[in-house]
Write an enzyme that holds these catalytic residues in place. Sequence first.
Site, PDB file in Angstrom:
ATOM      1  CB  CYS A 140      -0.925   0.005   1.207  1.00  0.00           C
ATOM      2  SG  CYS A 140      -0.098  -0.199   2.792  1.00  0.00           S
ATOM      3  CG  HIS A 220      -0.195   3.562   6.202  1.00  0.00           C
ATOM      4  ND1 HIS A 220       0.185   2.943   7.362  1.00  0.00           N
ATOM      5  CD2 HIS A 220      -0.430   2.560   5.321  1.00  0.00           C
ATOM      6  CE1 HIS A 220       0.185   1.619   7.193  1.00  0.00           C
ATOM      7  NE2 HIS A 220      -0.196   1.364   5.956  1.00  0.00           N
TER       8      HIS A 220
END
Lengths: 337, 337
Positions: A140, A220
Amino acid sequence: MIQVAVNGYGTIGKRVADAVRAQPDMEVLGVAKTRPNFEAQSALDRGYSLYAAIEDRADQFADAGMEIAGPVTDLVEAADVVVDATPSGIGAENKAMYDEYDTPALYQGGEDADVADVSFNARSNFEDAVDADHVRVVSCNTTGLSRVIAPLQEAYGIEKVRATLVRRGGDPGQTSRGPINDILPNPVTIPSHHGPDVNTIFPDVDIDTLGMKVPATLMHVHSLNVTLESAADAADVRDLFADEDRLFLVPESLDIDGAGKLKEYAHDVGRPRGDLWENCIWEESISTEGRDLYLFQAIHQESDVVPENVDAIRAVTGAADAAESIETTNDAMDIGR
Amino acid sequence: MIQVAVNGYGTIGKRVADAVRAQPDMEVLGVAKTRPNFEAQSALDRGYSLYAAIEDRADQFADAGMEIAGPVTDLVEAADVVVDATPSGIGAENKAMYDEYDTPALYQGGEDADVADVSFNARSNFEDAVDADHVRVVSCNTTGLSRVIAPLQEAYGIEKVRATLVRRGGDPGQTSRGPINDILPNPVTIPSHHGPDVNTIFPDVDIDTLGMKVPATLMHVHSLNVTLESAADAADVRDLFADEDRLFLVPESLDIDGAGKLKEYAHDVGRPRGDLWENCIWEESISTEGRDLYLFQAIHQESDVVPENVDAIRAVTGAADAAESIETTNDAMDIGR
């Protein structure tokens, strides 16, 4: 129709299955799961054929009242391509099985790069994966970095990338993870693995990454600095990014201050599971100081690689070129709208 | 003995009072507080004379059974120097009072820089504050950055500083603050105020800072990049930092992975309130890539400015030069041991 097997039906696998089902040129042949948990039940409820990822556990599924179509080997043998979405390290163990049945395989970014012939990001190096037997869709965070690096490199050239990745401690369902009330350098040594991982996509980009872990589960957030080869105007960079369907420029007017509101917004607009497949770049954070570009972006760890897996399926099966595949994927999933 | 008034007895004020009391050349003349809360009671228990920071609230203290020595104006008039540790913005309002009684005043980093004649960091610009009437001790984060910048600039020269400050959402006692389970770009615009604040200490240093807020209360953590003017070896930088008493190089052998264990360690070694007056730099994080230096450091927002306030007292009273003051402060507080 490309017949797709999904081996591993957890955070990534279940999303990939749904994304594949939404494509006009693919079908989910079946999904494989190790344990008869809530996700296995959900797979059956959604109409996916369920296979036992560990053959001698078929009884466990029967005991739980879940019908099994067969062992995972049957699924792999019959498929045109298998997406391995098993936990980190299991993909490498499965490689021999995919070779045995001569089925092209996609792996996730948790595997070491050498599990595959090529590491993959649709925007950056689709062509490298065409007709490959083993392709690794990068993680990711590496996906999020690659999507920004590609257009910047084309438009300005890149002298150096420096990124601090403030990572969620665990996914919402990972109840055993931490930290609680702390900010951890993680890893404490520099660089983190993300920089070298970006180099599997962009071998020549000079990049240093630093990783941290904090008590959050949603996304994140990257603090990103790119020293460009030529000076850039922030407004021009915003325009450059606005042309990229997998970059979502979060407008100041929406009053979205963090990952929590981004996820709320995703749910409100009806995204499945509240997924944010695009990098979420705060538009007002895009700043330039001479040749130094800065920005903040949030990366949804559970979903940003999903469209990349779909594109990788077309690459390994030779079903489309990059532009055609990305457009088809985006249309089918409503990405960038 | 320098007679010191402490106006504001909260997170910073109570620590400054104790640090002043520990010095061989200073006395706490008294402390002033707006409300008779647990900290006011603790001031009396510790033997400090307590003054009412808001004159017409003296009754509130009496009602709570706390003896007041008088209004804050009495304290300011009698003192050689006053340390203003009131909340951000209140220091500027108090300035006229300090001028009225002709008492030199120190302000904290939450005030605008223009409240004072000079912004102060002991390691970097002690001399600028000698005999000044109004001095601002810069904030915890700016102090933490300045302590690293000073030795690097002397040893290597600095081309550019880039820092991402991952900040605690609130102090342990600030129960009304957040975020919970989020990672916020904060401010979302770049640069944060910290870079310009560093320029109040180092006007010529090129620095860009990015701020974030996360669900943690214990310390801030900085991801720091310094592009040096000449290439450096990581081991040499470690040696350079090891000579600085207010930089604590966290050794790998202690197995301290974050702010939580740093605070545990501070308590275990008997530090008052578990304070960490030094920058806590993870030794193994100190890395170089050509002229690019990287490191992680944790900054204890509640205490790293405390020794700086003590040194600033000596500066404004002309009681010692920089080296003498810093050594006296460190000896009295056991800093860098």
